[in-house]
Design a protein around this motif. Structure first.
Motif, PDB file in Angstrom:
ATOM      1  N   HIS A  85       0.797  -1.225   0.000  1.00  0.00           N
ATOM      2  CA  HIS A  85       0.000   0.000   0.000  1.00  0.00           C
ATOM      3  C   HIS A  85       0.830   1.275   0.000  1.00  0.00           C
ATOM      4  O   HIS A  85       0.273   2.368   0.184  1.00  0.00           O
ATOM      5  CB  HIS A  85      -0.938  -0.006   1.214  1.00  0.00           C
ATOM      6  N   SER A  86       2.130   1.177  -0.221  1.00  0.00           N
ATOM      7  CA  SER A  86       2.989   2.363  -0.212  1.00  0.00           C
ATOM      8  C   SER A  86       3.443   2.702  -1.627  1.00  0.00           C
ATOM      9  O   SER A  86       3.804   1.815  -2.400  1.00  0.00           O
ATOM     10  CB  SER A  86       4.225   2.124   0.665  1.00  0.00           C
ATOM     11  N   GLU A  87       3.419   3.985  -1.946  1.00  0.00           N
ATOM     12  CA  GLU A  87       3.936   4.400  -3.243  1.00  0.00           C
ATOM     13  C   GLU A  87       5.448   4.218  -3.303  1.00  0.00           C
ATOM     14  O   GLU A  87       6.000   3.927  -4.365  1.00  0.00           O
ATOM     15  CB  GLU A  87       3.566   5.863  -3.506  1.00  0.00           C
ATOM     16  N   ARG A  88       6.118   4.379  -2.176  1.00  0.00           N
ATOM     17  CA  ARG A  88       7.576   4.198  -2.114  1.00  0.00           C
ATOM     18  C   ARG A  88       7.875   3.179  -1.017  1.00  0.00           C
ATOM     19  O   ARG A  88       8.115   3.549   0.132  1.00  0.00           O
ATOM     20  CB  ARG A  88       8.271   5.526  -1.852  1.00  0.00           C
ATOM     21  N   PRO A  89       7.857   1.890  -1.355  1.00  0.00           N
ATOM     22  CA  PRO A  89       8.006   0.851  -0.330  1.00  0.00           C
ATOM     23  C   PRO A  89       9.298   0.953   0.478  1.00  0.00           C
ATOM     24  O   PRO A  89       9.274   0.762   1.700  1.00  0.00           O
ATOM     25  CB  PRO A  89       7.965  -0.443  -1.142  1.00  0.00           C
ATOM     26  N   ALA A  90      10.405   1.243  -0.177  1.00  0.00           N
ATOM     27  CA  ALA A  90      11.672   1.317   0.559  1.00  0.00           C
ATOM     28  C   ALA A  90      11.612   2.422   1.601  1.00  0.00           C
ATOM     29  O   ALA A  90      12.015   2.231   2.759  1.00  0.00           O
ATOM     30  CB  ALA A  90      12.831   1.549  -0.409  1.00  0.00           C
ATOM     31  N   ALA A  91      11.111   3.587   1.206  1.00  0.00           N
ATOM     32  CA  ALA A  91      11.024   4.700   2.156  1.00  0.00           C
ATOM     33  C   ALA A  91      10.080   4.359   3.304  1.00  0.00           C
ATOM     34  O   ALA A  91      10.326   4.736   4.454  1.00  0.00           O
ATOM     35  CB  ALA A  91      10.541   5.956   1.432  1.00  0.00           C
ATOM     36  N   ALA A  92       9.006   3.631   2.994  1.00  0.00           N
ATOM     37  CA  ALA A  92       8.055   3.262   4.041  1.00  0.00           C
ATOM     38  C   ALA A  92       8.704   2.352   5.077  1.00  0.00           C
ATOM     39  O   ALA A  92       8.510   2.526   6.286  1.00  0.00           O
ATOM     40  CB  ALA A  92       6.840   2.576   3.423  1.00  0.00           C
ATOM     41  N   LEU A  93       9.488   1.378   4.628  1.00  0.00           N
ATOM     42  CA  LEU A  93      10.158   0.490   5.574  1.00  0.00           C
ATOM     43  C   LEU A  93      11.277   1.212   6.316  1.00  0.00           C
ATOM     44  O   LEU A  93      11.493   0.996   7.514  1.00  0.00           O
ATOM     45  CB  LEU A  93      10.720  -0.735   4.854  1.00  0.00           C
ATOM     46  N   GLN A  94      11.980   2.095   5.628  1.00  0.00           N
ATOM     47  CA  GLN A  94      13.048   2.843   6.277  1.00  0.00           C
ATOM     48  C   GLN A  94      12.506   3.802   7.326  1.00  0.00           C
ATOM     49  O   GLN A  94      13.215   4.174   8.268  1.00  0.00           O
ATOM     50  CB  GLN A  94      13.859   3.613   5.220  1.00  0.00           C
ATOM     51  N   GLY A  95      11.235   4.156   7.200  1.00  0.00           N
ATOM     52  CA  GLY A  95      10.630   5.071   8.159  1.00  0.00           C
ATOM     53  C   GLY A  95      10.111   4.397   9.417  1.00  0.00           C
ATOM     54  O   GLY A  95       9.615   5.078  10.321  1.00  0.00           O
ATOM     55  N   ILE A  96      10.211   3.082   9.490  1.00  0.00           N
ATOM     56  CA  ILE A  96       9.738   2.378  10.680  1.00  0.00           C
ATOM     57  C   ILE A  96      10.700   2.638  11.831  1.00  0.00           C
ATOM     58  O   ILE A  96      11.883   2.306  11.769  1.00  0.00           O
ATOM     59  CB  ILE A  96       9.623   0.862  10.415  1.00  0.00           C
ATOM     60  N   ALA A  97      10.191   3.231  12.892  1.00  0.00           N
ATOM     61  CA  ALA A  97      11.037   3.510  14.056  1.00  0.00           C
ATOM     62  C   ALA A  97      11.121   2.304  14.979  1.00  0.00           C
ATOM     63  O   ALA A  97      12.077   2.154  15.746  1.00  0.00           O
ATOM     64  CB  ALA A  97      10.485   4.710  14.825  1.00  0.00           C
ATOM     65  N   GLY A  98      10.159   1.452  14.921  1.00  0.00           N
ATOM     66  CA  GLY A  98      10.081   0.290  15.812  1.00  0.00           C
ATOM     67  C   GLY A  98       8.632   0.013  16.140  1.00  0.00           C
ATOM     68  O   GLY A  98       7.864   0.932  16.441  1.00  0.00           O
ATOM     69  N   VAL A  99       8.237  -1.221  16.067  1.00  0.00           N
ATOM     70  CA  VAL A  99       6.853  -1.618  16.297  1.00  0.00           C
ATOM     71  C   VAL A  99       6.851  -2.814  17.233  1.00  0.00           C
ATOM     72  O   VAL A  99       7.658  -3.739  17.073  1.00  0.00           O
ATOM     73  CB  VAL A  99       6.158  -2.004  14.972  1.00  0.00           C
ATOM     74  N   ALA A 100       5.968  -2.812  18.211  1.00  0.00           N
ATOM     75  CA  ALA A 100       5.760  -3.986  19.057  1.00  0.00           C
ATOM     76  C   ALA A 100       4.265  -4.145  19.277  1.00  0.00           C
ATOM     77  O   ALA A 100       3.588  -3.196  19.676  1.00  0.00           O
ATOM     78  CB  ALA A 100       6.482  -3.840  20.392  1.00  0.00           C
ATOM     79  N   GLY A 130      -2.119   1.168  10.273  1.00  0.00           N
ATOM     80  CA  GLY A 130      -2.547  -0.112   9.731  1.00  0.00           C
ATOM     81  C   GLY A 130      -3.793  -0.036   8.883  1.00  0.00           C
ATOM     82  O   GLY A 130      -3.998  -0.862   7.994  1.00  0.00           O
ATOM     83  N   TRP A 131      -4.691   0.917   9.165  1.00  0.00           N
ATOM     84  CA  TRP A 131      -5.853   1.093   8.287  1.00  0.00           C
ATOM     85  C   TRP A 131      -5.737   2.357   7.441  1.00  0.00           C
ATOM     86  O   TRP A 131      -6.301   2.429   6.362  1.00  0.00           O
ATOM     87  CB  TRP A 131      -7.157   1.090   9.077  1.00  0.00           C
ATOM     88  N   ARG A 132      -4.961   3.323   7.893  1.00  0.00           N
ATOM     89  CA  ARG A 132      -4.866   4.563   7.124  1.00  0.00           C
ATOM     90  C   ARG A 132      -4.081   4.383   5.838  1.00  0.00           C
ATOM     91  O   ARG A 132      -4.362   5.063   4.840  1.00  0.00           O
ATOM     92  CB  ARG A 132      -4.262   5.663   7.997  1.00  0.00           C
ATOM     93  N   ARG A 133      -3.125   3.456   5.814  1.00  0.00           N
ATOM     94  CA  ARG A 133      -2.404   3.226   4.568  1.00  0.00           C
ATOM     95  C   ARG A 133      -3.345   2.695   3.491  1.00  0.00           C
ATOM     96  O   ARG A 133      -3.193   3.010   2.301  1.00  0.00           O
ATOM     97  CB  ARG A 133      -1.222   2.285   4.795  1.00  0.00           C
ATOM     98  N   TYR A 134      -4.333   1.884   3.923  1.00  0.00           N
ATOM     99  CA  TYR A 134      -5.310   1.355   2.976  1.00  0.00           C
ATOM    100  C   TYR A 134      -6.189   2.483   2.444  1.00  0.00           C
ATOM    101  O   TYR A 134      -6.463   2.566   1.233  1.00  0.00           O
ATOM    102  CB  TYR A 134      -6.158   0.298   3.673  1.00  0.00           C
ATOM    103  N   LEU A 135      -6.634   3.372   3.315  1.00  0.00           N
ATOM    104  CA  LEU A 135      -7.463   4.494   2.884  1.00  0.00           C
ATOM    105  C   LEU A 135      -6.697   5.432   1.966  1.00  0.00           C
ATOM    106  O   LEU A 135      -7.236   5.924   0.970  1.00  0.00           O
ATOM    107  CB  LEU A 135      -7.973   5.259   4.101  1.00  0.00           C
ATOM    108  N   CYS A 136      -5.444   5.686   2.288  1.00  0.00           N
ATOM    109  CA  CYS A 136      -4.632   6.569   1.444  1.00  0.00           C
ATOM    110  C   CYS A 136      -4.447   5.971   0.053  1.00  0.00           C
ATOM    111  O   CYS A 136      -4.506   6.682  -0.959  1.00  0.00           O
ATOM    112  CB  CYS A 136      -3.271   6.823   2.089  1.00  0.00           C
ATOM    113  N   ALA A 137      -4.244   4.645   0.002  1.00  0.00           N
ATOM    114  CA  ALA A 137      -4.076   3.992  -1.286  1.00  0.00           C
ATOM    115  C   ALA A 137      -5.357   4.050  -2.110  1.00  0.00           C
ATOM    116  O   ALA A 137      -5.314   4.172  -3.335  1.00  0.00           O
ATOM    117  CB  ALA A 137      -3.643   2.543  -1.092  1.00  0.00           C
ATOM    118  N   GLY A 138      -6.504   3.991  -1.446  1.00  0.00           N
ATOM    119  CA  GLY A 138      -7.771   3.947  -2.161  1.00  0.00           C
ATOM    120  C   GLY A 138      -8.391   5.297  -2.460  1.00  0.00           C
ATOM    121  O   GLY A 138      -9.099   5.455  -3.452  1.00  0.00           O
ATOM    122  N   PHE A 139      -8.135   6.301  -1.580  1.00  0.00           N
ATOM    123  CA  PHE A 139      -8.805   7.591  -1.707  1.00  0.00           C
ATOM    124  C   PHE A 139      -7.845   8.767  -1.878  1.00  0.00           C
ATOM    125  O   PHE A 139      -8.293   9.883  -2.143  1.00  0.00           O
ATOM    126  CB  PHE A 139      -9.675   7.842  -0.463  1.00  0.00           C
TER     127      PHE A 139
END
Length: 878
Positions: free
Chosen positions: A119-134, A507-516
């Motif tokens: 759902h990302s226009e720039r997948p590499a940048a999206a993964l590089q922007g992850i600060a940490g998730v638990a 987790g849901w906003r990426r879907y909305l951004c991709a669709g709208f």
């Protein structure tokens, strides 16, 4: 979604000694991630490539160097289903470590990466922007229930391997960990003489020949049983690959063709002498043939076709599960389950689950109703003791809630099931309400929630037609046999927030951004969220029938306000005289009935702190207007996306729900005004009722205009008129009732004028939460049996009185009400006595406050979204 322009190469690394990373479900998720990368022009290689800007490391929480990496990042991934994503950046490259507390958690981590990339226009940048998730689960069980109820409409998806691969992947991506395929729910009763479409209703011979029995399905094409078994094996295997517990629901055990003479198929070879033994051996054979069936759900009361009591019959059947050679869960649909039935199940030594309904056969706000309707309380007798000797009498209160199953010493688990009566067709998605279910779905130690998915019961009771599962008439809006994909946002919201109510909204906003698009997405989220609250609140506050096959508020069959003596289809489940004003709330402890409120209003007093129909109307009105406003804001920002079919489907569904909010708000107001008129004969109240009802009709007309040509003229969830059709079909019922009310106004010497069509805005702006004095209370963490529980509250400002309402977490028990004592420092105190705490149940309570000016309210009450628990619960100490 725009694909990446370059053919990037990324690395993926796993330690071959890491058992968690080598698990089958993790290997499947890795393959899925690689496929998503390929779709985006990325090669994800397990051969180290020095050019890779992204390296994904797959590891269990105890893997080499993983604990230290988690500690440095301030993250954890311990426990079942938990996961973390740890990002390290160095020399322009990113190493993203996916960590799982177990194999399912690690699978979730990989699926989250795949979802970000998709759902990302720039997948590499999206993964590089992850600060940490638990992430870790709030509820041990997050389940979806899909029903086979129509041979003509459900066979296509049942046999479609592509559908199952996509559908189960979607469930796993959003962290559902249980899937229930239910058979035999096409009709209310297994012994219904009206049964026609009975495919899978007596399931065993539709799948296999049981050794030792000459049982068959007359009329079943040759080879179809083998095809059915192969499909069931495939579905259960694919669920297993994705770490999903597969539950098979066998809801009907009726076989006798004389009870359903019009059924398409008949069962041959079963008779009273071999019925129980055949079911035992058929169930065992089916479990042996499908080793990835993890549990069976069974309806043991009379609706499953076995007259009550039938404990001996079920003891025989359950033994077939115990004999299959592995541990298989037995899930008992809770209706009519008594101590003897529980004993029969527990004695198998298998895991036992009881699955009560969360809000009858509907969906309400996330909390569990504070009281059940009087109609659900135990009864002394039944008209059919030969059939329903248990369910319709002393266990009547097990039908529509958790009943008495939440005792602290239970030897079984509890799983709540959200039934589909409130909403079936329209898109649903409110993050705040879904998060509330994630917090309250584990009420008193329950396992979690099972959701009956969108379109549940579509084409029920033989009302299906070829190609009819898609509800659209507009060809451009149809999904080509993939109608479930309309609800991708619903699955996403439910799954992620049942898993973790505090999960990151990305987790849901990426879907909305991709669709709208990024500019419109926030407004789309807000529009649907507010619209999605409307029908659940209505369900809690005004419920003509707890049965989903009678009350369908989404396509409401009008219940008259005016009592003309005509009998409504809802009269059996609504207090006399069966009119709109007589309808009970589904939660009568917290909401006024219209007639009850009118009794008080006519006397100029308010005796209770319960939420009034006018307050509910104001809230519906507010949400509806906010949904319209947010939708208008989104429309101005959609740009080229505005012409997409998905956007039109979204827009229509939000519009319909918003107009339903305005319709029910105005009809509730009309109902209150009319009820007061009946008591006072004040003509201005009758005029107000007519005015409000006309406004309600105008809202319904806007629904008709929004849906004509968009949705089919006949959307079927049954064969009776009120369970099928189109919104336009409901207008005559509204007009007839309105005409009866207008005639009364004319008889009173008042003309119905054009001015009555319009509603002045005065009095419609009171939708804000009541500004009431705050009540402070620190609930005890636990209590000890046979010891009193002291209760103390303080009130900000003045209160004339305070009452404590308390009861066991047992829905057949009444509340005890106690006047609280005022202390010298201005607090209020009371005590739940030791004599009350000697039962093996938690205790729930709330406060009813009254001020000198007659204002009354409840505490803790509801928040603005009605998404919180409006009472306190104390559990017993271990």
């Amino acid at each position: 979604m725009t694909k990446t322009s370059s053919n990037a190469v990324w690395n993926i690394v796993r330690n071959p000694q890491d058992a968690v990373a080598a698990h089958d479900s993790v290997m499947w998720a890795t393959a899925h991630l690689q496929e998503i990368c390929r779709e985006r022009g990325i090669t994800l290689s397990d051969a180290s490539d020095d050019r890779a800007e992204i390296t994904i490391v797959i590891a269990g929480a105890a893997g080499k160097n993983v604990p230290e990496s988690l500690q440095r990042a301030g993250l954890s991934a311990g426990g079942a289903d938990s996961f973390a994503l740890v990002a390290d950046h160095a020399d322009g490259r990113t190493t993203l470590t996916a960590v799982g507390g177990d194999s399912r958690g690690l699978m979730y981590a990989l699926l989250e990466i795949a979802d970000i990339i998709r759902h990302s226009e720039r997948p590499a940048a999206a993964l590089q922007g992850i600060a940490g998730v638990a992430e870790q689960p709030s509820l041990p069980v997050r389940s979806i229930n899909r029903l086979f109820v129509s041979e003509v409409e459900d066979k296509p998806w049942f046999y479609d391997t592509k559908f199952w691969s996509e559908y189960l992947t979607e469930l796993a991506t959003h962290r559902f960990n249980r899937f229930h395929l239910a058979l035999g729910m096409g009709y209310d009763y297994g012994h219904d003489p009206g049964v026609q479409d009975n495919y899978f209703c007596f399931a065993y011979p539709y799948f296999l020949q049981v050794p030792g029995y000459d049982v068959s399905v007359k009329g079943l094409p040759e080879g179809e049983a083998e095809r059915n078994l192969a499909a069931l094996q495939f579905i259960s295997e694919e669920a297993h690959r994705r770490g999903i517990h597969f539950q098979l629901g066998i809801w009907t055990h009726a076989y006798d063709p004389s009870e359903s003479p019009n059924a398409k198929y008949s069962i041959e070879g079963v008779h009273p002498q071999n019925h129980a033994a055949y079911c035992r051996d058929g169930l065992r054979a089916l479990l042996e043939a499908c080793p990835h069936i993890d549990g069976v759900t069974i309806r043991t009361h009379y609706e499953g076709g076995i007259p009550e009591p039938a404990h001996e019959f079920w003891a025989v059947v359950f033994s077939g599960v115990a004999q299959c050679g592995r541990k298989v869960e037995i899930d008992l649909h809770s209706k009519g389950v008594d101590e003897q039935m529980l004993g029969v199940a527990v004695d198998t030594g298998l895991p036992i689950v009881v699955s009560p309904k969360y809000w009858a056969e509907h969906m309400g706000p996330p909390y569990h109703q504070a009281a059940i309707r009087p109609l659900e309380l135990p009864a002394a007798s039944t008209e059919r003791p030969d059939l329903m000797a248990i369910t319709a009498t002393y266990r009547r209160f097990t039908r529509y809630g958790y009943a008495d199953f939440l005792r602290e010493d239970r030897k079984f688990d509890v799983l709540f099931r959200i039934w589909p009566g409130t909403q079936r067709v329209l898109l649903w998605g409110d993050p705040e309400m879904a998060a509330g279910y994630g917090r309250m779905g584990g009420f008193c130690g329950a396992l979690g929630v099972e959701l009956c998915e969108p379109l549940t019961f579509k084409a029920r009771k033989g009302s299906g037609s070829p190609g009819g599962r898609d509800p659209y008439a507009d060809e451009s809006l149809k999904l080509g046999g993939a109608e479930w994909k309309k609800y991708l946002y619903s699955y996403r919201i439910w799954g992620r927030l049942l898993y973790n109510p505090d999960t990151n909204p990305s987790g849901w906003r990426r879907y909305l951004c991709a669709g709208f698009g990024e500019e419109a997405a926030p407004f789309c989220e807000a529009a649907l969220a507010h619209a999605s609250r409307i029908l659940p609140l209505l369900t809690a506050a005004h419920l003509p029938s707890a049965a989903n096959n009678h009350f369908w508020p989404e396509m409401y069959a009008n219940l008259p306000i005016v009592n003309t003596g005509a009998r409504s289809h809802l009269a059996f489940d609504t207090p006399a005289p069966g009119t709109f004003g007589a309808v009970s709330p589904l939660d009568p402890a917290l909401f006024y009935r219209i007639d009850e409120f009118a009794d008080d209003a006519a006397q100029g007093s308010r005796r209770k702190g319960k939420y009034t129909p006018l307050e509910v109307a104001d809230r519906l009105d507010s949400w509806a207007k906010t949904a319209h406003e947010q939708l208008a804001q989104a429309a101005g920002r959609l740009g080229g996306a505005g012409s997409r079919p998905s956007v039109k489907r979204f827009t229509v569904d939000v519009t319909v729900q918003a107009e339903l909010g305005l319709f029910f708000a105005e009809k509730l107001r009309a109902g209150v005004a009319y009820a007061i008129f009946e008591r006072t004969q004040e003509v201005f109240q009758l005029r107000e009722a007519v005015k409000r009802y006309r406004a309600a009709r105008a809202a319904w007309l806007r629904i008709v205009e929004a849906t004509q040509g968009v949705y089919r003229d006949d959307i079927t969830f049954g064969y009776v008129p009120y369970m099928r059709g189109h919104w336009a079909d409901r207008l005559p019922g509204i007009d007839e009732d309105l005409a009866a009310m207008e005639q009364q106004l004319l008889s009173a010497g008042e003309a119905v004028t054009a001015a009555d069509v319009e509603i002045a805005s005065a009095g419609d702006a009171s939708a804000e939460v009541r500004e009431l004095p705050g009540v402070r209370h620190d609930a005890p963490a636990r209590f000890r049996r046979n010891e009193a529980i002291p209760i103390r509250i303080t009130v900000e400002g003045q209160a004339a009185s305070a009452r404590l309402h308390y009861r066991l977490v047992h829905q057949a028990q009444p509340y005890t009400e106690v006047e609280m004592a005022r202390t010298e420092d201005g607090a209020y105190t009371a005590e739940i006595p030791a004599s009350y705490t000697d039962k093996p149940y938690p205790i729930m309570y709330f406060f009813e406050m009254a001020a000198e000016d007659g204002t009354a309210w409840l505490s803790p009450g509801f928040n603005a979204a009605f998404s919180n628990q409006p009472y306190y619960v104390i559990r017993q100490s271990d």
